[in-house]
Write a protein that holds these residues in place. Structure first.
Motif, short mmCIF file in Angstrom:
data_model
loop_
_atom_site.label_atom_id
_atom_site.label_comp_id
_atom_site.label_asym_id
_atom_site.label_seq_id
_atom_site.Cartn_x
_atom_site.Cartn_y
_atom_site.Cartn_z
N MET A 246 0.84 -1.19 0.00
CA MET A 246 0.00 0.00 0.00
C MET A 246 0.88 1.25 0.00
O MET A 246 0.61 2.20 -0.70
N ARG A 247 1.95 1.20 0.78
CA ARG A 247 2.85 2.35 0.84
C ARG A 247 3.52 2.58 -0.52
O ARG A 247 3.69 3.71 -0.95
N ASP A 248 3.89 1.49 -1.20
CA ASP A 248 4.46 1.61 -2.54
C ASP A 248 3.45 2.23 -3.50
O ASP A 248 3.80 3.09 -4.31
N ALA A 249 2.20 1.79 -3.42
CA ALA A 249 1.16 2.32 -4.29
C ALA A 249 0.92 3.80 -4.00
O ALA A 249 0.71 4.59 -4.92
N ASP A 250 0.95 4.17 -2.72
CA ASP A 250 0.78 5.58 -2.37
C ASP A 250 1.93 6.42 -2.91
O ASP A 250 1.73 7.52 -3.42
N GLY A 251 3.15 5.90 -2.82
CA GLY A 251 4.31 6.60 -3.37
C GLY A 251 4.21 6.76 -4.88
O GLY A 251 4.58 7.79 -5.43
N MET A 252 3.70 5.72 -5.54
CA MET A 252 3.52 5.81 -6.99
C MET A 252 2.47 6.85 -7.36
O MET A 252 2.62 7.56 -8.35
N ALA A 253 1.41 6.94 -6.56
CA ALA A 253 0.37 7.94 -6.83
C ALA A 253 0.93 9.34 -6.70
O ALA A 253 0.68 10.21 -7.55
N VAL A 254 1.71 9.59 -5.66
CA VAL A 254 2.32 10.91 -5.46
C VAL A 254 3.34 11.20 -6.57
O VAL A 254 3.37 12.30 -7.12
N ALA A 255 4.16 10.21 -6.91
CA ALA A 255 5.15 10.40 -7.97
C ALA A 255 4.47 10.68 -9.30
O ALA A 255 4.94 11.53 -10.07
N SER A 256 3.38 10.01 -9.56
CA SER A 256 2.63 10.24 -10.80
C SER A 256 2.14 11.68 -10.86
O SER A 256 2.25 12.34 -11.90
N PHE A 257 1.59 12.16 -9.76
CA PHE A 257 1.10 13.54 -9.71
C PHE A 257 2.24 14.54 -9.94
O PHE A 257 2.13 15.46 -10.76
N VAL A 258 3.35 14.35 -9.25
CA VAL A 258 4.48 15.28 -9.36
C VAL A 258 5.08 15.24 -10.76
O VAL A 258 5.34 16.29 -11.37
N LEU A 259 5.28 14.04 -11.31
CA LEU A 259 5.86 13.95 -12.66
C LEU A 259 4.92 14.49 -13.72
O LEU A 259 5.35 15.10 -14.69
N GLY A 260 3.62 14.26 -13.54
CA GLY A 260 2.65 14.81 -14.48
C GLY A 260 2.64 16.32 -14.45
O GLY A 260 2.56 16.99 -15.49
N LEU A 261 2.73 16.88 -13.27
CA LEU A 261 2.77 18.34 -13.12
C LEU A 261 4.05 18.91 -13.70
O LEU A 261 4.03 19.90 -14.45
N LEU A 262 5.16 18.28 -13.42
CA LEU A 262 6.44 18.73 -13.95
C LEU A 262 6.50 18.57 -15.46
O LEU A 262 7.08 19.39 -16.17
N GLY A 263 5.85 17.52 -15.97
CA GLY A 263 5.85 17.26 -17.40
C GLY A 263 5.13 18.31 -18.22
O GLY A 263 5.34 18.41 -19.42
N LEU A 264 4.26 19.10 -17.58
CA LEU A 264 3.61 20.18 -18.33
C LEU A 264 4.62 21.25 -18.74
O LEU A 264 4.38 22.01 -19.68
N LEU A 265 5.74 21.31 -18.03
CA LEU A 265 6.75 22.33 -18.32
C LEU A 265 7.94 21.81 -19.12
O LEU A 265 8.41 22.47 -20.03
#
Length: 92
Positions: free
Chosen positions: A17-36
């Motif tokens: 579950m902790r790994d999945a939570d980390g992946m969710a946060v990483a996905s959000f951060v990388l998606g946000l950074l990827g806009l730039l």
């Protein structure tokens, strides 16, 4: 005479579950950074991380869905910018 149940190995789902939570946060951060920057690379990575986090049952499904949407938006921005500039790459 007292009968006891056979010992069943206890499986702990918290690390998964902790790994999945980390992946969710990483996905959000990388998606946000990827806009730039690096949206050709970061967009698909954000989409894959969000999908895996949702599949593993993250406790942060909203964050994973935002990461998924931002990853797709990265690719849409890339395609729109490429169409406007008429090249395979783009810059601000």
């Amino acid at each position: 005479m007292h009968l006891t149940a056979p010992a069943v190995p206890r499986t702990d789902t918290r690390p998964r579950m902790r790994d999945a939570d980390g992946m969710a946060v990483a996905s959000f951060v990388l998606g946000l950074l990827g806009l730039l920057v690096l949206n050709l690379f970061l967009g698909p990575v954000a989409v894959v991380l969000a999908a895996v986090a949702l599949w593993r049952g993250t406790s942060r499904p909203g964050r994973a869905c935002l990461g998924l949407a931002l990853g797709v938006a990265d690719l849409v921005v890339l395609v729109a910018a490429m169409e406007m500039s008429g090249t395979v790459s783009w810059s601000l």
